[in-house]
Scaffold this active site. Structure first.
Site, short mmCIF file in Angstrom:
data_model
loop_
_atom_site.label_atom_id
_atom_site.label_comp_id
_atom_site.label_asym_id
_atom_site.label_seq_id
_atom_site.Cartn_x
_atom_site.Cartn_y
_atom_site.Cartn_z
N GLY A 48 0.77 -1.25 0.00
CA GLY A 48 0.00 0.00 0.00
C GLY A 48 0.79 1.29 0.00
O GLY A 48 0.40 2.26 -0.62
N ASP A 107 -6.20 2.90 9.77
CA ASP A 107 -7.65 2.73 9.82
C ASP A 107 -8.00 2.42 11.29
O ASP A 107 -8.15 3.34 12.08
CB ASP A 107 -7.99 1.59 8.85
CG ASP A 107 -9.47 1.35 8.68
OD1 ASP A 107 -10.24 2.31 8.73
OD2 ASP A 107 -9.87 0.18 8.50
N GLY A 109 -5.87 1.12 13.30
CA GLY A 109 -4.61 1.31 14.00
C GLY A 109 -3.99 0.00 14.45
O GLY A 109 -2.89 -0.02 15.00
N THR A 111 -2.79 -2.60 12.73
CA THR A 111 -1.57 -2.95 12.00
C THR A 111 -0.39 -2.16 12.53
O THR A 111 0.67 -2.71 12.83
CB THR A 111 -1.74 -2.65 10.48
OG1 THR A 111 -2.93 -3.27 10.02
CG2 THR A 111 -0.55 -3.14 9.68
N LEU A 112 -0.60 -0.85 12.66
CA LEU A 112 0.47 0.03 13.10
C LEU A 112 0.91 -0.25 14.54
O LEU A 112 2.11 -0.26 14.84
CB LEU A 112 -0.01 1.48 12.98
CG LEU A 112 1.05 2.52 13.16
CD1 LEU A 112 2.17 2.32 12.15
CD2 LEU A 112 0.46 3.90 13.00
N ASP A 163 -5.68 0.00 -2.49
CA ASP A 163 -6.41 -0.88 -3.42
C ASP A 163 -7.77 -1.29 -2.90
O ASP A 163 -8.05 -1.24 -1.70
CB ASP A 163 -5.61 -2.17 -3.64
CG ASP A 163 -5.61 -3.05 -2.38
OD1 ASP A 163 -5.22 -2.54 -1.31
OD2 ASP A 163 -6.01 -4.22 -2.48
P1 IMP Z 1 -5.75 -1.11 10.21
O1 IMP Z 1 -4.98 -2.21 10.84
O2 IMP Z 1 -7.22 -1.27 10.43
O3 IMP Z 1 -5.27 0.27 10.60
O4 IMP Z 1 -5.63 -1.31 8.67
C1 IMP Z 1 -4.69 -0.72 7.88
C2 IMP Z 1 -4.70 -1.34 6.51
O5 IMP Z 1 -6.03 -1.56 6.05
C3 IMP Z 1 -4.07 -0.43 5.50
O6 IMP Z 1 -2.69 -0.61 5.41
C4 IMP Z 1 -4.82 -0.81 4.23
O7 IMP Z 1 -4.17 -1.87 3.57
C5 IMP Z 1 -6.18 -1.26 4.68
N1 IMP Z 1 -7.22 -0.23 4.52
C6 IMP Z 1 -7.90 0.41 5.50
N2 IMP Z 1 -8.78 1.29 5.02
C7 IMP Z 1 -8.64 1.25 3.68
C8 IMP Z 1 -9.29 1.97 2.60
O8 IMP Z 1 -10.15 2.85 2.75
N3 IMP Z 1 -8.86 1.63 1.34
C9 IMP Z 1 -7.92 0.68 1.10
N4 IMP Z 1 -7.29 0.00 2.07
C10 IMP Z 1 -7.66 0.27 3.36
MG MG Z 2 -1.96 -1.95 3.64
#
Ligand code: IMP
Ligand code: MG
Length: 183
Positions: A48, A107, A109, A111-112, A163
């Site tokens: 991404g 999103d 958080g 993953t981070l 994506d």
């Molecule tokens: P988190 O762990 O929920 O913060 O997810 C982060 C990951 O979700 C990002 O690195 C994206 O790959 C994916 N993601 C979250 N929201 C979107 C979106 O609106 N469009 C595309 N990918 C998203």
């Molecule tokens: Mg991603």
């Protein structure tokens, strides 16, 4: 006929706005790190952040080392699973170094939070975060973000590396999709 024209619903962020923001972030990063006397490792989280990281590093004006990680938290769906898997780790040893994680979007958080904890455990001097986008309404865990491009509403977006099911990463702006595009 532009391939994207009949698939895009709204353009949330234009190419021009992105360009200006990335330049600003690159300048801030340069100002913050250039006199540190330590090596800066820029870690692009693939796939991404590939597009963002490629532009961002060219707006910095100092020595950097580029590294990459591949993690997966999403399947083919549009919701976070909360499970993070490292599919490709760093090449570099980060002990005593400054690390800047470059993400496409924060999103929930989840993953981070996982990534930051994982990298901190390797004994670097610092770990900071630069994300292209964040969705404040969706936040489930508190993670400090030092550099953020744009805060966007809770809507699924694509483009500039992001994506839907591996498609639309090559759209140059950030946009939402028409329902037909999800088929
Ligand atoms: P988190 O762990 O929920 O913060 O997810 C982060 C990951 O979700 C990002 O690195 C994206 O790959 C994916 N993601 C979250 N929201 C979107 C979106 O609106 N469009 C595309 N990918 C998203
Ligand atoms: Mg991603």
């Amino acid at each position: 006929m532009n391939y994207f024209d009949d698939k895009i619903k709204d353009i949330l962020i234009s190419e021009e706005e992105i360009k200006a923001k990335v330049k600003e972030l690159g300048e801030r990063i340069t100002a913050d790190y250039k006199d540190s006397g330590r090596e800066l490792i820029v870690v692009s989280i693939l796939r991404g952040s590939l597009v963002f990281a490629a532009d961002l590093i060219r707006e910095t004006n100092m020595p950097i080392t580029l590294d990459t990680m591949v993690v997966s938290s999403y399947g083919e769906a549009t919701k976070s699973s909360g499970v993070v898997k490292i599919n490709k780790d760093l090449e570099e040893d980060i002990v005593g170094k400054d690390v800047l994680i470059v993400e496409d979007i924060v999103d929930t958080g989840l993953t981070l939070a996982y990534l930051k904890k994982n990298l901190m455990a390797r004994d670097p001097h610092s770990v900071k975060v630069c994300t292209f986008l964040e969705k404040p309404d969706r936040k489930e865990v508190e993670v400090e973000i030092e550099y953020c491009g744009f805060s966007i509403p809770d809507e699924f977006v694509v483009g500039y590396g992001l994506d839907f099911s591996q498609r639309f990463r090559n759209y140059p702006g950030v946009a939402s999709l028409k329902p037909e595009a999800y088929m």
